[in-house]
Each structure stands twice: as structure tokens, then as C-alpha cells.
Design a protein around this motif. Structure first.
Motif, PDB file in Angstrom:
ATOM      1  N   ALA A 144     -15.315 -10.633   2.383  1.00  0.00           N
ATOM      2  CA  ALA A 144     -15.185  -9.310   3.031  1.00  0.00           C
ATOM      3  C   ALA A 144     -16.280  -8.372   2.145  1.00  0.00           C
ATOM      4  N   SER A 203      -5.688 -13.766   0.136  1.00  0.00           N
ATOM      5  CA  SER A 203      -6.164 -12.631  -0.781  1.00  0.00           C
ATOM      6  C   SER A 203      -7.417 -12.555  -1.304  1.00  0.00           C
ATOM      7  N   GLU A 234     -12.171  -2.898  -0.466  1.00  0.00           N
ATOM      8  CA  GLU A 234     -12.436  -1.896  -1.439  1.00  0.00           C
ATOM      9  C   GLU A 234     -12.050  -2.293  -2.792  1.00  0.00           C
ATOM     10  N   HIS A 251      -8.352  -6.509   1.457  1.00  0.00           N
ATOM     11  CA  HIS A 251      -9.276  -5.516   1.872  1.00  0.00           C
ATOM     12  C   HIS A 251     -10.441  -5.264   0.686  1.00  0.00           C
ATOM     13  N   LYS A 261      -5.694  -6.397  -1.678  1.00  0.00           N
ATOM     14  CA  LYS A 261      -6.457  -7.495  -1.297  1.00  0.00           C
ATOM     15  C   LYS A 261      -5.890  -8.034   0.015  1.00  0.00           C
ATOM     16  N   GLY A 276     -10.827 -11.651   0.494  1.00  0.00           N
ATOM     17  CA  GLY A 276     -11.358 -10.435   0.130  1.00  0.00           C
ATOM     18  C   GLY A 276     -12.849 -10.298  -0.262  1.00  0.00           C
ATOM     19  N   PRO A 295      -6.600  -0.334  -1.834  1.00  0.00           N
ATOM     20  CA  PRO A 295      -5.771  -0.887  -0.988  1.00  0.00           C
ATOM     21  C   PRO A 295      -5.790  -2.416  -1.181  1.00  0.00           C
ATOM     22  N   ASN A 299      -3.461  -8.174  -6.975  1.00  0.00           N
ATOM     23  CA  ASN A 299      -2.508  -7.509  -6.286  1.00  0.00           C
ATOM     24  C   ASN A 299      -1.404  -6.995  -6.977  1.00  0.00           C
ATOM     25  N   ASP A 302       0.970  -1.315   0.038  1.00  0.00           N
ATOM     26  CA  ASP A 302      -0.064  -0.075   0.041  1.00  0.00           C
ATOM     27  C   ASP A 302       1.009   1.299  -0.051  1.00  0.00           C
TER      28      ASP A 302
END
Length: 227
Positions: free
Chosen positions: A186, A179, A154, A152, A150, A183, A148, A118, A52
Motif C-alpha cells: 500500500a 500487516s 502511514e 495502513h 499496519k 502494508g 495508524p 504494530n 488505534d
């Protein structure tokens, strides 16, 4: 239930390097003349710490190798030197598609399709081009750069927004439990795991495939049973 969209990971889901990371790391140490004080597993374990905050893949790797060197009582600049040699050895376009990629993408023809990966844009875009898929996706989200990293939620939410898709009507396909599956869960997406190891399924995916060639059958079954 009809799907709104399907998302894919890149690394070890759609493609893999023809030359292993271990081989590239060995070549980097040989090129610099340093004894091999960094292992590939150490690199992979520390990698997420810098995703990040780095400006590029080269910057990320230099930070990571410098941190490992410092942890081992070495000059961080030595780690950066090895990282630059690694970059010189690695060809991101030298990749091969994994089994079933063509079948999986044919099965989602007509649906909005995206990538959530990523990795830096300059690196990941070369991989897609290397397997002839640089124009195959309606959106590509470079997690760690556009959003952000994975796991995350978003980056998944960004892809959903760009595809006008609902999370409960979208599947994400990937090889990493930590990841991709974590992710996707989530963010409220259905998760499809294509494992590249024998690790226990934790977190548990919604679906598990041996290869992407099984994905068309999964789509048919999912529609038929109204999951």
C-alpha cells in the motif's frame, strides 16, 4: 539498483517470545480462578479493533478482553481482570532472536535501517532490548501509536520520511501477509515475506524467504539483476 533503506517488523520476524501466548493466557485464568472463556485466536482476531484507540498495551488488552467477555455474555470487568493477570504474567523482554537476524542486519550495514511494528512503545522497545537490538535501528515507528496500525501505509511513510528514503528503493521485511506485506504494498515498498505458517501468499509478496539468513543472498541477487 541500490537501496535507500530497509525496514523490519519485530514480532515473529526479528524475535519471538520464549513463553507462548497460550501458556500466558492459561496462567492468567489460573491466577484469577476463572474458567478459560477466551482463546488466544479470539484475542488475536479482536486485537486490531483496539490498536488505534488505546493508550497503551495494557489498555488495549483490557478493552479487547472486556469486549470478548461481553460478546460471550460475561461481565466485561471479568475480561479486564483476566487481562491484568495476563499483563502480570507476560515478560516482554523474555524473547529470543529468530534464525538469521544477525546475518540480515550485517548485510544492511551502512544502509539506513528502521523498524515498523504494530505495538506499544513500552512493549516493543523491551523486545528489542531483550535481543540486544535497542540501538540497532535509525528509526522505530510504533504503528497504532505513532501512526495508524499496519497495514495502513502511514507508518511506512513515516519511516521513509525519517530515513529520507524513496518507497521504490526500500524493502520491508515481515512475517504477516495482512500487516506487513499488504502494508508495504500500500505504501509502495518492496515486500519480503518470512512466513511463520503455511498460509497461501495473499497478497503476494515480492520476495519470500525461509529464514532471515537468506536475506543477504536476496540483497546480492537484487543488486545484480537491477530489480
Amino acid at each position: 539498483m541500490q537501496l535507500d533503506a530497509v525496514l523490519f517488523d519485530i514480532d515473529d520476524t526479528l524475535c519471538r517470545y520464549r513463553r507462548s501466548g497460550a501458556d500466558v493466557l492459561d496462567a492468567a485464568f489460573e491466577r484469577t480462578g476463572h474458567d478459560p472463556f477466551i482463546t488466544l485466536s479470539e484475542y488475536h482476531d479482536r486485537y486490531p479493533e483496539f490498536v488505534d484507540d488505546s493508550d497503551s498495551m495494557a489498555d488495549l488488552r483490557e478493552r479487547c478482553f472486556a469486549a470478548i467477555a461481553e460478546t460471550k455474555g460475561r461481565d466485561p470487568e471479568t475480561g479486564r481482570t483476566v487481562a491484568r493477570a495476563y499483563a502480570a504474567e507476560r515478560d516482554h523482554a523474555n524473547v529470543e532472536p529468530l534464525p538469521g537476524v544477525e546475518e540480515a542486519l550485517s548485510a544492511v550495514e551502512g544502509l539506513p535501517v528502521g523498524v515498523v511494528t504494530n505495538g506499544a512503545p513500552e512493549m516493543q522497545s523491551q523486545k528489542l532490548a531483550g535481543i540486544g537490538l535497542d540501538d540497532a535501528f535509525d528509526t522505530v515507528v510504533y504503528a497504532g501509536y505513532d501512526a495508524p496500525a499496519k497495514p495502513h501505509p502511514e507508518p511506512f511513510e513515516t519511516a521513509l520520511s525519517e530515513l529520507s528514503a524513496s518507497p521504490d528503493r526500500t524493502l520491508h521485511v515481515g512475517n504477516s501477509l495482512q500487516s506487513d506485506i499488504a502494508g508495504a504494498r500500500a505504501a509502495g515498498l518492496g515486500s519480503v515475506w518470512v512466513p511463520d505458517s503455511d498460509e497461501p501468499a495473499d497478497p503476494e509478496p515480492d520476495y519470500t524467504l525461509s529464514t532471515l539468513s537468506e536475506f543477504p543472498s536476496l540483497l546480492s541477487e537484487r543488486t545484480a539483476t537491477d530489480l
